[in-house]
Design an enzyme around this catalytic site. Sequence first.
Site, PDB file in Angstrom:
ATOM      1  CG  ASP A 335      34.202  29.830  35.904  1.00 24.59           C
ATOM      2  OD1 ASP A 335      33.288  30.649  36.011  1.00 24.59           O
ATOM      3  OD2 ASP A 335      34.745  29.255  36.869  1.00 24.59           O
ATOM      4  CG  ASP A 639      36.778  28.301  40.015  1.00 27.53           C
ATOM      5  OD1 ASP A 639      36.425  29.365  40.558  1.00 27.53           O
ATOM      6  OD2 ASP A 639      37.483  28.259  38.997  1.00 27.53           O
ATOM      7  CG  ASP A 643      32.613  31.349  42.008  1.00 22.52           C
ATOM      8  OD1 ASP A 643      32.436  32.570  41.897  1.00 22.52           O
ATOM      9  OD2 ASP A 643      33.517  30.734  41.422  1.00 22.52           O
TER      10      ASP A 643
HETATM   11  P1  ATP Z   1      37.517  32.224  35.028  1.00 17.28           P
HETATM   12  O1  ATP Z   1      37.661  30.786  35.270  1.00 17.28           O
HETATM   13  O2  ATP Z   1      36.348  32.889  35.632  1.00 17.28           O
HETATM   14  O3  ATP Z   1      37.741  32.588  33.614  1.00 17.28           O
HETATM   15  P2  ATP Z   1      39.879  33.573  35.746  1.00 17.28           P
HETATM   16  O4  ATP Z   1      40.965  32.650  36.106  1.00 17.28           O
HETATM   17  O5  ATP Z   1      39.930  34.305  34.476  1.00 17.28           O
HETATM   18  O6  ATP Z   1      38.586  32.820  35.956  1.00 17.28           O
HETATM   19  P3  ATP Z   1      40.219  34.672  38.289  1.00 17.28           P
HETATM   20  O7  ATP Z   1      40.818  33.418  38.723  1.00 17.28           O
HETATM   21  O8  ATP Z   1      39.160  35.335  39.068  1.00 17.28           O
HETATM   22  O9  ATP Z   1      39.654  34.619  36.854  1.00 17.28           O
HETATM   23  O10 ATP Z   1      41.400  35.693  38.066  1.00 17.28           O
HETATM   24  C1  ATP Z   1      41.141  37.016  37.730  1.00 17.28           C
HETATM   25  C2  ATP Z   1      42.422  37.705  37.415  1.00 17.28           C
HETATM   26  O11 ATP Z   1      43.275  37.699  38.556  1.00 17.28           O
HETATM   27  C3  ATP Z   1      43.219  37.042  36.325  1.00 17.28           C
HETATM   28  O12 ATP Z   1      42.864  37.539  35.062  1.00 17.28           O
HETATM   29  C4  ATP Z   1      44.637  37.452  36.661  1.00 17.28           C
HETATM   30  O13 ATP Z   1      44.921  38.717  36.139  1.00 17.28           O
HETATM   31  C5  ATP Z   1      44.614  37.530  38.181  1.00 17.28           C
HETATM   32  N1  ATP Z   1      45.138  36.293  38.770  1.00 17.28           N
HETATM   33  C6  ATP Z   1      44.663  35.043  38.598  1.00 17.28           C
HETATM   34  N2  ATP Z   1      45.371  34.162  39.308  1.00 17.28           N
HETATM   35  C7  ATP Z   1      46.334  34.850  39.955  1.00 17.28           C
HETATM   36  C8  ATP Z   1      47.386  34.502  40.848  1.00 17.28           C
HETATM   37  N3  ATP Z   1      47.596  33.253  41.242  1.00 17.28           N
HETATM   38  N4  ATP Z   1      48.173  35.486  41.300  1.00 17.28           N
HETATM   39  C9  ATP Z   1      47.943  36.747  40.928  1.00 17.28           C
HETATM   40  N5  ATP Z   1      47.002  37.152  40.103  1.00 17.28           N
HETATM   41  C10 ATP Z   1      46.184  36.221  39.599  1.00 17.28           C
END
Ligand code: ATP
Length: 907
Positions: A335, A639, A643
């Site tokens: 990630d 996480d 997953d």
């Molecule tokens: P990784 O650890 O895989 O890099 P990530 O945090 O980039 O994970 P996700 O957590 O799946 O990926 O989030 C994907 C997208 O969803 C983010 O790029 C963001 O645009 C949106 N996102 C993440 N968290 C939130 C939240 N709490 N509320 C709204 N949108 C969110």
Amino acid sequence: MQDAATPQEALPWHALEATAALDRLATDRHGLSAAEAQSRLATYGPNRLPKAARRGPLIRFLAQFHNLLIYVLLAAAVVTVWLDHVSDALVILAVVLLNALIGFVQEGRAEKALDAIRGMIDPQATVLRDGHRHAIPADQIVPGDIVIVEAGDRIPADLRLIRARGLKIDEAVLTGESVAADKAVGPVGEGVALGDRHSMSYSGTFVAAGMGVGVVTATGARTELGHISTLIGRVETLKTPLIRQMDGFARHLTYAILAVSAAAFLFAHYLRGYSADDAFMTVVGLAVAAIPEGLPAIMTITLAIGVQRMAARNAIIRRLPAVETLGSVSVICTDKTGTLTRNEMMAQAIVTAGGECEVTGAGYSPHGDFRTMGSEIEPTRHPLLMELVRAALLCNDAEIREDSEGWHATGDPMEAALVALAAKAGLDTALVRKQFPRTDEIPFDAQHRFMATLHHSHEDDGFILIKGAPEDVIAMCALERHADGDKPLNRAAWHSGAEELAARGHRVLAFAVKPARQGQQDLSFGDVDSDAVLLGFVGFIDPPRSEAVKAIADCHRAGIRVAMITGDHAATAREIARQIGLSEHPKLLTGADIDKLDEKALIAAAHDACVFARTTPEHKLRLVSALQADGHIVSMTGDGVNDAPALTRADVGVAMGRKGSEAAKESAEMVLADDNFASIVAAVREGRTVYDNLMKVIAWTLPTNGGEALTILGALALGLTLPITPVQILWINMVTAVALGLTLAFEPTEEGTMRRPPRRPGQPILTGDLLWRVLFVSLLVVAGAFGLFYWAESQGRPVAEARTLAVNAIVAMEAFYLFSVRYAHGTAFTPRGFLGMPAILIGIATVAAAQAAFTYLPFLQAVFDTRPLSLLDGLAVIGVGVALLVATEAEKRVRFTVTRRQARERS
Ligand code: ATP
């Protein structure tokens, strides 16, 4: 729904109204006070199931004897007594006993260490106390606590739900039902079965989707899980494929030894004319010499030490075989957020239709300025900006709090950064949240990448706020907000705006608003899929972890590919990949690209891509399969609850200890206590070390036994006097296995370990190389022992003296061989190779002292029939040892040259 006959106070929890449940538990929706929780904890005890009873010390000690090799030795002891060789029998028993004692002590220590390591990943739970969210250890939960659960959480205690939002719970542990059950807050009939009690969720089950709030009705052994099983904390045995393979080998070896011994007995008695008594004692010597009785214990200890070392580097092994698999990992899929980056977010850029502004500050501190083109602005004078900031505060579950060490986030770091942003803009965060209470919500999920909330204030009709990935939020909007009213949305402009922010390495969130329908009280996906008004973007910085940069470079040198798999925007992912040195121009695939590929095309596409963006957990699963089909051993991080399938499928599934869900941890082989990519690489390095050390233990032990056995067989075959007696062999095995063999378990990582390509998986232990080594060193030991024995005999010295010399020679050769074996991939002739580490030096000193006692102490002279030796003899003994070291090192050099030449020819 309830039975008319049953009075309210006697109803079971599931048949009770939610408010009645709260009343009965003397609590309310804001949770208990800290003081009340403390006093209930004293009354009800910690929320833990009683541990399964461990095997007692006596059973554990006796189990040490349950081993075919030991049975053979014990049988030999019995026959030896019967033949009146009582002192020999006592020595055999002493060896067996010592062996069992060491196994007992070391195994106990290993088990204790593993317990402590498992304790490092004890689950946490989110509760409301005094009206605030707190993350507390799950065993601190008490009846009456208000618990908040979301997708991926393990339900920490039995709960009567008081709120359920798309809540689905996987209750397979309790009911065996594999389809997740839908939950709701209404009471159900008194007599319904466990699986149909929609108003409850039970300890030990997992949240498959949605979110819920429940009041704790029972904890610890009083939960449903506690009723059906009091056995928790499954005791894992210290077994891995390699150890099992070795156990199998030891069994076959024992049969072979018995067969050879029987043949040797017949040969000695009938062809060489030994008396039955003498022939038997010789054969006992042979069996004792050949049996590597210390090997299983030393291998187990090596493994346990590896697990401990990994834990010290924040990599907690949940399934032991992973220790070995780690050594052959060839792709690490990781990630981005929090693993390669620090997950310490700060909102740094705000874009509205009115333009972009920059926000200053540090961490989650609510202090900072707003600037456009370098000059400070007053945010409250910019209504567009303020509306966006208010939305960011309301469509948000996090809180920030200050303590003596500074400002901290509770909840999602990105959301906490938004709370800090709202405070910087001058909003009274608590007050605003009170003014616009939340009526309903769609929680964030990595699958749909947005979150939406429904709010009502006293004055207006209510509104919906949406926050999420720009592409997804833009798709829901028809208009964009301007200072002078809403205008049709310019999609292309907003898309390129998001792209531009992301290309600067920012993580981007978009915000939108939509009026609620008349009288709307709940929120569903259909309510947010169109006609929203876009408010703008917030760009966050999340600095890369500096350790990750080095760890990635280490991986590349070690022939391990690193692939970043993120839910984030492609441009953000590409920029972060560049910053951490993954690749200057990474080949990138997005989730949408992957969707277009079939299995075969995906294998080809994944072959050299190193960044995968906007992926969902399903993509992760497909990627793991594709990489495995491409011949890789894959480690995958995760996480979220979704997953879990990818983690299960990966060769080494790695869950995040901090931000990871309980469901992910449950499916993983390894948990990272610090969520840090560098810890995975440290674990791989330790995995390679453990495997090397296991090989070293084998490569040292087998020739030792082989040399002794061949010495006896040789003497027997040629009709010569035995250069060593059976009890002397036992002495050698006892002293050297403990003092020398065990030191190999503590060997540190060899230099260059992370410059070699990954080990081929599934390689058998006894490779041709190793077998050759065993034979070669065995023959050298035979030559040394016979050489000194006959040297002494030729001088007309008594047999007992010549034997003393031979025994000392064998021990010296084993000690010197240890120096050579420590370096499987390089020469031992280095300063470090000679001085080594304390364990080796202590081991050698112990052996030297033991040999001096064996040679000169009258008591031991009587038991082992030894004689004192001269200084010249001592020099000869050391000379033989040095000769063996030189010979094995020379063989190593030839072998390296040949292998290198073969590798060159192949490439
Ligand atoms: P990784 O650890 O895989 O890099 P990530 O945090 O980039 O994970 P996700 O957590 O799946 O990926 O989030 C994907 C997208 O969803 C983010 O790029 C963001 O645009 C949106 N996102 C993440 N968290 C939130 C939240 N709490 N509320 C709204 N949108 C969110």
